[in-house]
Design an enzyme around this catalytic site. Structure first.
Site, mmCIF file in Angstrom:
data_model
loop_
_atom_site.group_PDB
_atom_site.id
_atom_site.type_symbol
_atom_site.label_atom_id
_atom_site.label_comp_id
_atom_site.label_asym_id
_atom_site.label_seq_id
_atom_site.Cartn_x
_atom_site.Cartn_y
_atom_site.Cartn_z
ATOM 1 N N GLN A 51 2.760 0.870 -2.233
ATOM 2 C CA GLN A 51 1.479 0.259 -2.618
ATOM 3 C C GLN A 51 0.307 1.225 -2.447
ATOM 4 O OE1 GLN A 51 2.240 -3.498 -0.127
ATOM 5 N NE2 GLN A 51 0.965 -4.254 -1.800
ATOM 6 N N CYS A 64 -0.244 -11.072 -3.001
ATOM 7 C CA CYS A 64 0.073 -9.665 -2.731
ATOM 8 C C CYS A 64 -1.188 -8.842 -2.920
ATOM 9 C CB CYS A 64 1.162 -9.205 -3.701
ATOM 10 S SG CYS A 64 1.577 -7.467 -3.532
ATOM 11 N N LEU A 65 -1.381 -7.863 -2.041
ATOM 12 C CA LEU A 65 -2.555 -6.999 -2.159
ATOM 13 C C LEU A 65 -2.543 -6.220 -3.468
ATOM 14 C CD1 LEU A 65 -2.660 -5.651 1.509
ATOM 15 C CD2 LEU A 65 -4.245 -7.275 0.472
ATOM 16 N N GLU A 98 7.925 -7.230 1.550
ATOM 17 C CA GLU A 98 7.656 -5.786 1.674
ATOM 18 C C GLU A 98 8.876 -4.961 1.280
ATOM 19 O OE1 GLU A 98 4.700 -5.187 1.785
ATOM 20 O OE2 GLU A 98 3.984 -7.025 2.712
HETATM 21 NI NI NI Z 1 2.806 -7.234 -1.652
#
Ligand code: NI
Length: 179
Positions: A51, A93-94, A136
């Site tokens: 990410q 989710c980021l 994750e």
């Molecule tokens: Ni995520």
């Protein structure tokens, strides 16, 4: 330490499979520190290395967002060793702007990985921690939670996102859901 830029869907890096960490270097230690700082700053309860653009099998999770640091889990090369039961959880989710959806996952998992001293760590989890660990580890395999919902919902979201990006209008994200 530094706050890193979090990549957002549909960035192609998020679809790639991360490679195992073969040796702990100064760079690895720094990356993990930066991931922790980035997760808390977001704010979020979990973050995976891809990410932030690093295709390495590293995740950080802290579901106790009100007491940062006290329940922080950092795992290198994590693997799901055991999975039991079923749970449906509203996930965000980021890396996925302005969207949450119910996702079905294992209710309880046992995850094995390494810590920064290259010692084996076992984490037994249920509830949000179990969901966060599975979410994750999905990131390490190039998978987002929107890949686990129906194609129809996925397409509706993709269309809405395109409109949001065009108009620049997004809604504020709810921090406790962002993993
Ligand atoms: Ni995520």
């Amino acid at each position: 330490m530094a706050i890193l830029k979090i990549l957002k869907y549909p960035d192609s890096t998020l679809k790639k499979i991360s490679r195992p960490v073969e040796a702990m270097t100064g760079d690895t230690v720094r990356l993990i520190q930066d991931m922790v700082e980035t997760m808390y700053a977001a704010p979020g309860v979990g973050l995976a290395a891809p990410q932030v653009g690093a295709l390495q099998r590293i995740i950080v999770v802290d579901i106790d967002y009100q007491n940062p640091g006290s329940n922080l889990i950092k795992l290198i090369n994590p693997e799901i060793h055991r999975a039991e039961g079923e749970v449906v959880w509203e996930e965000g989710c980021l890396s996925v702007t302005d969207f949450t959806a119910e996702v079905k996952r294992a209710a309880r998992v046992e995850v094995i990985g390494l810590n920064e001293q290259e010692k084996e760590v076992r984490v037994e989890a249920e509830g949000l921690l179990s969901v966060a660990l599975q979410h994750e580890i999905d990131h390490l395999n190039g998978k987002l939670f929107i890949d686990r919902i129906s194609r129809l919902k996925h397409e509706l979201y993709t269309r809405r996102l395109k409109k949001m990006l065009r108009t620049g209008k997004t809604q504020p994200e709810s921090p406790r859901l962002m993993i």
